[in-house]
Design a protein around this motif. Sequence first.
Motif, PDB file in Angstrom:
ATOM      1  N   LEU A  46      29.963  41.677  40.279  1.00 17.13           N
ATOM      2  CA  LEU A  46      30.411  40.342  39.863  1.00 17.13           C
ATOM      3  C   LEU A  46      31.048  40.384  38.481  1.00 17.13           C
ATOM      4  CD1 LEU A  46      30.298  37.307  40.752  1.00 17.13           C
ATOM      5  CD2 LEU A  46      28.240  37.130  39.348  1.00 17.13           C
ATOM      6  N   VAL A  47      30.413  41.080  37.541  1.00 13.94           N
ATOM      7  CA  VAL A  47      30.962  41.181  36.181  1.00 13.94           C
ATOM      8  C   VAL A  47      32.310  41.899  36.216  1.00 13.94           C
ATOM      9  CG1 VAL A  47      30.606  42.242  33.915  1.00 13.94           C
ATOM     10  CG2 VAL A  47      28.705  41.089  35.069  1.00 13.94           C
ATOM     11  N   ALA A  48      32.416  42.950  37.044  1.00 14.43           N
ATOM     12  CA  ALA A  48      33.692  43.675  37.146  1.00 14.43           C
ATOM     13  C   ALA A  48      34.787  42.766  37.698  1.00 14.43           C
ATOM     14  CB  ALA A  48      33.518  44.902  38.028  1.00 14.43           C
TER      15      ALA A  48
ATOM     16  N   SER B 294      39.817  37.605  34.905  1.00 14.52           N
ATOM     17  CA  SER B 294      40.162  36.965  33.634  1.00 14.52           C
ATOM     18  C   SER B 294      41.392  37.613  33.001  1.00 14.52           C
ATOM     19  CB  SER B 294      38.979  37.031  32.667  1.00 14.52           C
ATOM     20  OG  SER B 294      38.643  38.382  32.384  1.00 14.52           O
ATOM     21  N   LEU B 295      41.562  38.927  33.181  1.00 17.46           N
ATOM     22  CA  LEU B 295      42.748  39.606  32.651  1.00 17.46           C
ATOM     23  C   LEU B 295      43.983  39.294  33.489  1.00 17.46           C
ATOM     24  CD1 LEU B 295      41.282  43.125  31.757  1.00 17.46           C
ATOM     25  CD2 LEU B 295      42.064  41.361  30.160  1.00 17.46           C
ATOM     26  N   ALA B 296      43.822  39.329  34.804  1.00 17.57           N
ATOM     27  CA  ALA B 296      44.977  39.109  35.688  1.00 17.57           C
ATOM     28  C   ALA B 296      45.467  37.664  35.640  1.00 17.57           C
ATOM     29  CB  ALA B 296      44.607  39.494  37.116  1.00 17.57           C
ATOM     30  N   LEU B 297      44.527  36.716  35.575  1.00 11.09           N
ATOM     31  CA  LEU B 297      44.899  35.292  35.621  1.00 11.09           C
ATOM     32  C   LEU B 297      44.904  34.634  34.251  1.00 11.09           C
ATOM     33  CD1 LEU B 297      42.765  34.294  38.757  1.00 11.09           C
ATOM     34  CD2 LEU B 297      45.172  35.005  38.668  1.00 11.09           C
ATOM     35  N   GLN B 298      44.659  35.439  33.214  1.00 12.10           N
ATOM     36  CA  GLN B 298      44.624  34.929  31.841  1.00 12.10           C
ATOM     37  C   GLN B 298      43.643  33.765  31.695  1.00 12.10           C
ATOM     38  OE1 GLN B 298      46.510  36.297  29.135  1.00 12.10           O
ATOM     39  NE2 GLN B 298      46.666  37.891  30.710  1.00 12.10           N
TER      40      GLN B 298
END
Length: 468
Positions: A102-104, A110-114
């Motif tokens: 889940l954390v991964a 969060s990085l891909a969708l900003q």
Amino acid sequence: MLRTDVPRPHRPDSLSLRERNIIALAVTDAIAIGGALAAAHTIRFGGGGDLLFALDTSYVVFSAILGVAWLIALAASGAYVTWPKRLEGPSYRAPLRATIKLVAILAVASLALQLDLSRAYLAFAIPSGLVALLLIRLVCRSWIYAHRSRGHYIRRALVVGTPERVAELARAFGERAAPVAVDVVATTGIENARGPHLRSLVAQHRVDIVVLTEEREGANVRQLLWDMEGAGAVVWLSIDVPELAAPRAAYHPIDRLPIIEVEPADRSISSRRVKRVFDIVLSSIALFLLLPVILVVAILIKLDSPGPAFFRQSRIGRDGATFGIVKLRTMRVSAEEELADLLHRNEGAGPLFKLKDDPRVTRVGAFLRRTSIDELPQLWNVLKGEMSLVGPRPPLPSEVAEYDGPSHRRLIVKPGMTGLWQVSGRSDLTWEQGVRLDLFYVENWSVAGDIRILFQTVGVIFRPNGAY
């Protein structure tokens, strides 16, 4: 034309106990995750004023998605497949694996969708949810263990096979599994491994598991599975390979063929070096901290009985090399000369000589043996490289002289101050049980396993069963 002699699959009208357990665990997990997410949401966004207006509605939606994703990750990690099939109860590993996944996923998303996610919210929600999931499993296991001590939650087994294999597996269950989960209530030979006979035994003894131990052709196994359908019992296939390889075995179905892959034991130079570094660091620290204890005990030994405080004895190490083991003396100096008069009272297993009320043991020595303090000087043997912190029990030359072929495999690794034998009953085990535990360690050792055994050793010191 419909054949009426073929057993029909059993279709219960209500949920089975297994299904009810799975549902109960999943619902409890959902409540725990929901509670953790709600608490995190309230702490982060519901700090003052009217709570309903203070809550961030976007995080309400996010919490709901996160909760569902967490439950899906749990299911994907086997949290509900392995329970209640696992004999000891629901797995601790599944929540850990699911939370890491889940954390991964959150990090990638969060990085891909900003996404600008609240660190405070996640820092409370994830750890508290994981702790709650682990506590649920702790409670489940405690409940199971408490009831098993009163004879509940024990699975009843019917073992099928040749007399030798049946006896071997029944003994294994009796030694290790029966007090925990499995009780062999019936056995039968291969000549009686027929559908009607097995179904009658299952019904007569209310069997939960049919264990098939002998080799059979695939078609025969398939027929047995069909025969057991609707009988209310699951089938275990015990393949005749060394149990030592079990942790290294993995199931890989290829097309429709069942394939079991057994990885070779790790005997690489790098793994031995890691173990050696582990031994040096821990033994050095332990010697530094425990040296005052050893010196005080040595003085007490000198005051209690005449003779040296330390005792040196020849033992056999890795590859058959002889070395001198160092222990604090627990017997009279004349103990070796007195041994011949006590051999007829031997209570030890196999070539071992053990006597619970050995008259040669001194007053201080009896305490040292119960607490294993007499073993502390062996830290010097570990530091010198003659022994390891964890490994098979260091044998006497006279014991090695009586070894059979498999027992000699214990000598391909260094002997240990502690090991599976010591944390599993010590002198209360039979010779065969001890050898099997040592061989299991030889084939499957790891640094993580060594750490687990060291922690178990601490518990054994405070519960010195079999120490004499």
